[in-house]
Design a protein around this motif. Sequence first.
Motif, PDB file in Angstrom:
ATOM      1  N   MET A   3       0.861  -1.265  -0.035  1.00  0.00           N
ATOM      2  CA  MET A   3      -0.010  -0.026  -0.194  1.00  0.00           C
ATOM      3  C   MET A   3       0.972   1.318  -0.072  1.00  0.00           C
ATOM      4  SD  MET A   3      -3.628  -0.731   0.312  1.00  0.00           S
ATOM      5  CE  MET A   3      -4.207   0.133   1.246  1.00  0.00           C
ATOM      6  N   HIS A   4       2.046   1.233   1.023  1.00  0.00           N
ATOM      7  CA  HIS A   4       2.685   2.290   0.837  1.00  0.00           C
ATOM      8  C   HIS A   4       3.372   2.753  -0.517  1.00  0.00           C
ATOM      9  CE1 HIS A   4       6.612   4.283   1.994  1.00  0.00           C
ATOM     10  NE2 HIS A   4       5.875   5.018   2.666  1.00  0.00           N
ATOM     11  N   GLN A   5       3.917   1.429  -0.932  1.00  0.00           N
ATOM     12  CA  GLN A   5       4.481   1.594  -2.496  1.00  0.00           C
ATOM     13  C   GLN A   5       3.622   1.994  -3.460  1.00  0.00           C
ATOM     14  OE1 GLN A   5       7.776   1.357  -3.326  1.00  0.00           O
ATOM     15  NE2 GLN A   5       7.233   1.137  -5.592  1.00  0.00           N
ATOM     16  N   LYS A  62      -2.773  18.711  -1.490  1.00  0.00           N
ATOM     17  CA  LYS A  62      -1.571  18.715  -2.087  1.00  0.00           C
ATOM     18  C   LYS A  62      -0.370  19.058  -1.119  1.00  0.00           C
ATOM     19  CE  LYS A  62      -2.174  20.052  -6.837  1.00  0.00           C
ATOM     20  NZ  LYS A  62      -2.298  21.171  -7.789  1.00  0.00           N
ATOM     21  N   LEU A  63      -0.868  20.092   0.003  1.00  0.00           N
ATOM     22  CA  LEU A  63       0.055  20.320   1.053  1.00  0.00           C
ATOM     23  C   LEU A  63       0.028  19.583   2.138  1.00  0.00           C
ATOM     24  CD1 LEU A  63      -0.970  24.271   0.966  1.00  0.00           C
ATOM     25  CD2 LEU A  63       1.346  23.019   0.347  1.00  0.00           C
ATOM     26  N   GLN A  86      -0.414  13.533   4.929  1.00  0.00           N
ATOM     27  CA  GLN A  86      -0.867  12.641   6.344  1.00  0.00           C
ATOM     28  C   GLN A  86      -1.191  11.269   5.691  1.00  0.00           C
ATOM     29  OE1 GLN A  86      -4.377  15.025   6.961  1.00  0.00           O
ATOM     30  NE2 GLN A  86      -3.458  15.999   8.928  1.00  0.00           N
ATOM     31  N   GLN A  87      -1.564  11.030   4.291  1.00  0.00           N
ATOM     32  CA  GLN A  87      -1.981   9.513   3.960  1.00  0.00           C
ATOM     33  C   GLN A  87      -0.522   8.786   4.150  1.00  0.00           C
ATOM     34  OE1 GLN A  87      -5.102   9.475   1.428  1.00  0.00           O
ATOM     35  NE2 GLN A  87      -4.606   7.275   0.941  1.00  0.00           N
ATOM     36  N   GLU A 145       3.086   4.818   6.372  1.00  0.00           N
ATOM     37  CA  GLU A 145       4.275   4.591   6.930  1.00  0.00           C
ATOM     38  C   GLU A 145       4.176   3.732   8.351  1.00  0.00           C
ATOM     39  OE1 GLU A 145       7.014   7.859   4.549  1.00  0.00           O
ATOM     40  OE2 GLU A 145       6.321   8.338   6.667  1.00  0.00           O
ATOM     41  N   ARG A 146       3.102   4.545   8.990  1.00  0.00           N
ATOM     42  CA  ARG A 146       2.931   3.928  10.498  1.00  0.00           C
ATOM     43  C   ARG A 146       2.269   2.457  10.428  1.00  0.00           C
ATOM     44  NH1 ARG A 146       0.971   9.281  11.700  1.00  0.00           N
ATOM     45  NH2 ARG A 146      -1.296   8.868  11.125  1.00  0.00           N
TER      46      ARG A 146
END
Lengths: 208, 416
Positions: free
Chosen positions: A65-67, A145-146, A151-152, A157-158
Amino acid sequence: MADNAIPVQEPEEHYSEEDAAWEAAQRRGLERDLALAKAHLGLLGVSQEAELLDAFDALESAREMHQAFTSHENRAETRMRELELMEIRESLLFAEEEREQLGLMYEQNGLAEATAQLVLSRADRQIERTKLSLEIQEEALEFWKLIGSRQQLRELEREVRAAEMQVRLLQATQPVETMEAEHEIMAIEEEIAGMEREQVMLMDGDSH
Amino acid sequence: MIPKLWSKTLLALGIPALLLTSSPSVLAQEAQDLRWQASRLEAEKSAVRGVEWLLAAQNADGSWGGPGKPSPSDIFWTNPETHLSWQVATTGLAMTALLDMLGQDGLLSAAQHKQAQASATFAVDFLVTNSIVKRPSEWDTDNTWAYVYGLAAMTRAAKDPLFAKSNRAASIRAAGIDFLTQLMAYQTPSGGWAYYDMEQTTVVPQWATSFQTAVAILGMLDAEAFGWSVEKRRIQIAVNTLTRCRLPDGSYTYSVEAVPAYDAGTGIDNVRGSLSRIQVGNLALWRAKQAGYFASMDLPEAARGLGLLFREHHYLDVARGRPMPHEAYHYNSGYFYFFGHYYAGELLPYLPAQDAKRWAPALIREITKTQAADGSMFDFYMNSYGRPYGVAYGVAALLRARTALSPVYPAKIPER
């Protein structure tokens, strides 16, 4: 006179049949506990393997998912939001053009002026609503964008880190659980051995 | 040289022996004439059966149709004034068909002729008695159908020999003006008419459709030609409105739009979704132009529109008889069928003979194939209105096509 007193004779210990039956029941109970503890140890091995497999799967999924987010979804989400923004801009353009054309048509016709005014007034309010919607969508895109996309990303990563920790936790706790189970088996075995020793001693006493 | 077998066939068909020595082109023309004659006979037979059905189906009060036999989609929203609106419209159409039939030579027996006259008179009395039709509800403005077809029926009756000099002439005129006055009160700010108040719910509705606007224009032109007072400006506005609906491919948008647009794909605003609207739209623009209004339409374009109807006719065939409005491809509804064919028939008298004769047999074929064993014609479940309006539209169109196929056409086109 206390020295001359006849000592009270303690009754001799006697290993009766009742004692033997009680000992046998105790032993059967311990043997069942032992069998149960061994079965638990077997199950523990299987369940630990399954838990570990799940944890590795979750970790792999979180990494994927991260990738996917970093390589594709972040950009796709941004583009989708840009498309939505474009659609609202076009809606606003169409609403303004339609309002202008309605105004021209009604003005040329000069019919049913009350209805015409009502329609035009509602068309004006539609334009206002679309403008507000456009502002909200623009802000939403900027936020995405900012902040939103970061956050996502952090969330993903978390999730990867949590999955990694879960794997490590399992790897650390499973040997302990196994040791605890083995320890329980050993304790029961020792208890059975102790009981056997005691029984031999009592039987020896009876024979003298 | 004509093969022997062909010679026998032609002789069996009654072709004069002289023709057997004629050139191929003359023979081809004769064969064409025979086909037209056969088509014409088919139209006559079907129209008479249709009229017989109409005569038998007339209500005791002189009207046709009614709230009976509702389909599932009929029973939830109508009210008595909706039904009066539809009864007036259906009766206006049926009466028009009867008068058209009475204007034909020798199709009805003497007894049928007399019965048709009585029936038409009875229908006129119903329309005159019910010339004031109220709005059924804040949303439902089906009263406009009563106005457009009530007006059309009154202009038709007013000029018909059966009524023109009768003691009903004054009441026909009064009823016609009633319908006209009410119609004008419902002209939307966009210049057209429709039968629901879709969004605004105002005294004068906002929504308008191309096809009801076209029908209204035809009624107003008839009224004006007949000397009833109609504001020219209002007619011109309606013509402008209809013109606004016309798209470059020859179709008409369903609704009057501030920004008209062609529907790509399976939408309704293109030729395949507009087959029935094209005919009435072209007819209204052409007649408005002939009456001196600023309108853009010529006969080749109108003939091209007829060609589109028959080229893409399967879209109407698929829709005919389906119970849900707009459920067929390109949002075609069952009730588009006879409406479109009726105005195709109404176009024929204005076309050059070669165009009229070219399309009349197709029109006859597409109508007669729908006729049931009892003589009725049907395209949509709509309480008890489907068959009477279907037959009325169908008979009137058949008679137009019959006239177009007359050997002496266009010399004997009856004036409408």
